[in-house]
Design a protein around this motif. Structure first.
Motif, PDB file in Angstrom:
ATOM      1  N   SER A 183      80.205  53.469  32.743  1.00 28.03           N
ATOM      2  CA  SER A 183      79.401  52.341  33.227  1.00 28.03           C
ATOM      3  C   SER A 183      78.065  52.249  32.491  1.00 28.03           C
ATOM      4  O   SER A 183      77.568  51.148  32.203  1.00 28.03           O
ATOM      5  N   ILE A 184      77.491  53.396  32.178  1.00 24.42           N
ATOM      6  CA  ILE A 184      76.234  53.409  31.424  1.00 24.42           C
ATOM      7  C   ILE A 184      76.434  52.784  30.046  1.00 24.42           C
ATOM      8  O   ILE A 184      75.618  51.981  29.587  1.00 24.42           O
ATOM      9  N   TYR A 185      77.534  53.120  29.385  1.00 24.63           N
ATOM     10  CA  TYR A 185      77.807  52.567  28.063  1.00 24.63           C
ATOM     11  C   TYR A 185      78.134  51.079  28.137  1.00 24.63           C
ATOM     12  O   TYR A 185      77.794  50.329  27.209  1.00 24.63           O
ATOM     13  N   MET A 186      78.769  50.674  29.215  1.00 26.74           N
ATOM     14  CA  MET A 186      79.049  49.244  29.385  1.00 26.74           C
ATOM     15  C   MET A 186      77.759  48.461  29.554  1.00 26.74           C
ATOM     16  O   MET A 186      77.617  47.354  29.033  1.00 26.74           O
ATOM     17  N   GLU A 187      76.809  49.034  30.283  1.00 28.52           N
ATOM     18  CA  GLU A 187      75.516  48.369  30.457  1.00 28.52           C
ATOM     19  C   GLU A 187      74.770  48.242  29.134  1.00 28.52           C
ATOM     20  O   GLU A 187      73.939  47.349  28.960  1.00 28.52           O
ATOM     21  N   ARG A 188      75.088  49.110  28.199  1.00 23.41           N
ATOM     22  CA  ARG A 188      74.454  49.071  26.886  1.00 23.41           C
ATOM     23  C   ARG A 188      75.169  48.130  25.915  1.00 23.41           C
ATOM     24  O   ARG A 188      74.732  47.962  24.783  1.00 23.41           O
ATOM     25  N   GLY A 189      76.312  47.553  26.354  1.00 28.68           N
ATOM     26  CA  GLY A 189      76.965  46.538  25.531  1.00 28.68           C
ATOM     27  C   GLY A 189      78.377  46.824  25.098  1.00 28.68           C
ATOM     28  O   GLY A 189      78.997  45.989  24.439  1.00 28.68           O
ATOM     29  N   LEU A 190      78.925  48.015  25.429  1.00 23.81           N
ATOM     30  CA  LEU A 190      80.297  48.312  25.028  1.00 23.81           C
ATOM     31  C   LEU A 190      81.295  47.663  25.983  1.00 23.81           C
ATOM     32  O   LEU A 190      81.023  47.506  27.167  1.00 23.81           O
ATOM     33  N   GLU A 191      82.478  47.304  25.451  1.00 18.95           N
ATOM     34  CA  GLU A 191      83.553  46.803  26.302  1.00 18.95           C
ATOM     35  C   GLU A 191      84.106  47.953  27.136  1.00 18.95           C
ATOM     36  O   GLU A 191      84.001  49.116  26.752  1.00 18.95           O
ATOM     37  N   ARG A 192      84.731  47.609  28.271  1.00 21.63           N
ATOM     38  CA  ARG A 192      85.173  48.642  29.205  1.00 21.63           C
ATOM     39  C   ARG A 192      86.090  49.671  28.540  1.00 21.63           C
ATOM     40  O   ARG A 192      85.892  50.882  28.699  1.00 21.63           O
ATOM     41  N   LYS A 193      87.076  49.213  27.800  1.00 23.81           N
ATOM     42  CA  LYS A 193      88.042  50.138  27.210  1.00 23.81           C
ATOM     43  C   LYS A 193      87.353  51.096  26.248  1.00 23.81           C
ATOM     44  O   LYS A 193      87.617  52.308  26.251  1.00 23.81           O
ATOM     45  N   LEU A 194      86.472  50.547  25.417  1.00 18.68           N
ATOM     46  CA  LEU A 194      85.763  51.385  24.452  1.00 18.68           C
ATOM     47  C   LEU A 194      84.799  52.331  25.163  1.00 18.68           C
ATOM     48  O   LEU A 194      84.684  53.508  24.793  1.00 18.68           O
ATOM     49  N   ALA A 195      84.117  51.834  26.191  1.00 20.59           N
ATOM     50  CA  ALA A 195      83.174  52.664  26.941  1.00 20.59           C
ATOM     51  C   ALA A 195      83.891  53.840  27.600  1.00 20.59           C
ATOM     52  O   ALA A 195      83.402  54.980  27.589  1.00 20.59           O
ATOM     53  N   GLU A 196      85.073  53.582  28.159  1.00 23.03           N
ATOM     54  CA  GLU A 196      85.836  54.652  28.794  1.00 23.03           C
ATOM     55  C   GLU A 196      86.310  55.674  27.770  1.00 23.03           C
ATOM     56  O   GLU A 196      86.324  56.884  28.038  1.00 23.03           O
ATOM     57  N   GLU A 197      86.706  55.193  26.575  1.00 25.74           N
ATOM     58  CA  GLU A 197      87.150  56.110  25.526  1.00 25.74           C
ATOM     59  C   GLU A 197      86.001  56.974  25.010  1.00 25.74           C
ATOM     60  O   GLU A 197      86.159  58.181  24.799  1.00 25.74           O
ATOM     61  N   VAL A 198      84.828  56.356  24.845  1.00 26.29           N
ATOM     62  CA  VAL A 198      83.650  57.107  24.396  1.00 26.29           C
ATOM     63  C   VAL A 198      83.276  58.165  25.428  1.00 26.29           C
ATOM     64  O   VAL A 198      82.995  59.327  25.082  1.00 26.29           O
ATOM     65  N   ALA A 199      83.258  57.760  26.693  1.00 23.38           N
ATOM     66  CA  ALA A 199      82.915  58.708  27.760  1.00 23.38           C
ATOM     67  C   ALA A 199      83.891  59.876  27.792  1.00 23.38           C
ATOM     68  O   ALA A 199      83.494  61.043  27.938  1.00 23.38           O
ATOM     69  N   SER A 200      85.184  59.580  27.637  1.00 27.66           N
ATOM     70  CA  SER A 200      86.209  60.635  27.674  1.00 27.66           C
ATOM     71  C   SER A 200      86.039  61.612  26.512  1.00 27.66           C
ATOM     72  O   SER A 200      86.108  62.835  26.696  1.00 27.66           O
ATOM     73  N   GLN A 201      85.802  61.082  25.317  1.00 27.08           N
ATOM     74  CA  GLN A 201      85.664  61.955  24.155  1.00 27.08           C
ATOM     75  C   GLN A 201      84.411  62.821  24.243  1.00 27.08           C
ATOM     76  O   GLN A 201      84.444  64.010  23.920  1.00 27.08           O
ATOM     77  N   LEU A 202      83.296  62.225  24.659  1.00 24.63           N
ATOM     78  CA  LEU A 202      82.058  62.990  24.768  1.00 24.63           C
ATOM     79  C   LEU A 202      82.168  64.066  25.840  1.00 24.63           C
ATOM     80  O   LEU A 202      81.659  65.182  25.667  1.00 24.63           O
ATOM     81  N   MET A 203      82.822  63.753  26.940  1.00 28.34           N
ATOM     82  CA  MET A 203      82.960  64.734  28.013  1.00 28.34           C
ATOM     83  C   MET A 203      83.929  65.847  27.638  1.00 28.34           C
ATOM     84  O   MET A 203      83.790  66.979  28.112  1.00 28.34           O
ATOM     85  N   ARG A 204      84.915  65.549  26.794  1.00 31.40           N
ATOM     86  CA  ARG A 204      85.801  66.615  26.334  1.00 31.40           C
ATOM     87  C   ARG A 204      85.043  67.618  25.457  1.00 31.40           C
ATOM     88  O   ARG A 204      85.321  68.813  25.468  1.00 31.40           O
TER      89      ARG A 204
END
Length: 233
Positions: free
Chosen positions: A102-123
């Motif tokens: 949600s933080i990345y979406m607020e910064r301008g990323l689309e939902r799918k991309l934001a979720e993928e970024v969050a998943s990779q960073l958290m891994r």
């Protein structure tokens, strides 16, 4: 093989630059003001130098203690926030992943991309990702109490030594002129160096530091003349 490009930014200088500039600036202003105030009261050379040395020692200790307490409080808050975030990650990692997305979406990323970024960073490092993007805690800005205390004490002592040396070398009849001129020159140099290191306007930094230093010295000298004249009378 492509060469990795590294841009030089100045955020990594913020913590030590703040403490260094604050310490040196306070050292010059407080010690020169103290010297001018005592000199304006018609004190003798020995008394003026004694006051200057006492101001240097007291100021350095005060700066170190103040910085340590202040930055330690910041470190305690950061530690508590990280502990709480670590517990939340253990309780419900999927909710925390959605929160980061949600933080990345607020910064301008689309939902799918934001979720993928969050998943990779958290891994890679879930706590580091949340610390940086949710809490605003980064390796360049985290609190270092001992470093801040030592830097402030050392730079205060260095700054305070400048007007003290000017007072020691000058004849009593010209002491105020020597200390004032030298201190303003030191402040202007400090302001210019700090601004250049931080990538800001050199002129603006120089004028700002010099103006407030001159004001402090002028006010203190005036009070010394007022009370010194009253005591003498």
């Amino acid at each position: 093989m492509a060469r990795k490009h590294r841009e030089m930014h100045r955020m990594q200088h913020v913590s030590w630059l703040r403490a260094a500039v604050l310490g040196a600036n306070d050292g010059i202003i407080s010690t020169s003001s103290l010297i001018l105030g005592v000199a304006s009261s018609k004190a003798n050379h020995a008394a003026i130098l004694t006051a200057g040395v006492a101001g240097l020692v007291a100021g350095a200790m005060s700066m170190a203690a103040g910085e340590y307490v202040s930055v330690s409080s910041q470190a305690d808050i950061e530690h508590a926030d990280l502990e709480r975030e670590s517990r939340e990650l253990k309780r419900n990692v999927s909710r925390e992943r959605s929160e980061l997305a949600s933080i990345y979406m607020e910064r301008g990323l689309e939902r799918k991309l934001a979720e993928e970024v969050a998943s990779q960073l958290m891994r890679q490092d879930a706590l580091a990702a949340h610390a940086r993007d949710e809490l605003g805690i980064s390796k360049y800005q985290n609190a270092r109490p001992v470093q801040a205390a030592l830097t402030s004490a050392l730079t205060f002592s260095f700054g305070a030594a400048m007007p003290l040396v000017a007072a020691w070398l000058s004849p009593i009849s010209m002491l105020s002129d020597w200390v004032s001129g030298a201190s303003l020159l030191f402040l202007a140099t400090l302001g210019a160096l700090a601004a250049k290191t931080g990538g800001a306007s050199v002129l603006k930094g120089t004028v700002r530091v010099t103006f407030w230093g001159a004001l402090a010295m002028g006010v203190t000298a005036g009070i010394g003349m007022l009370f010194g004249g009253g005591v003498a009378g």
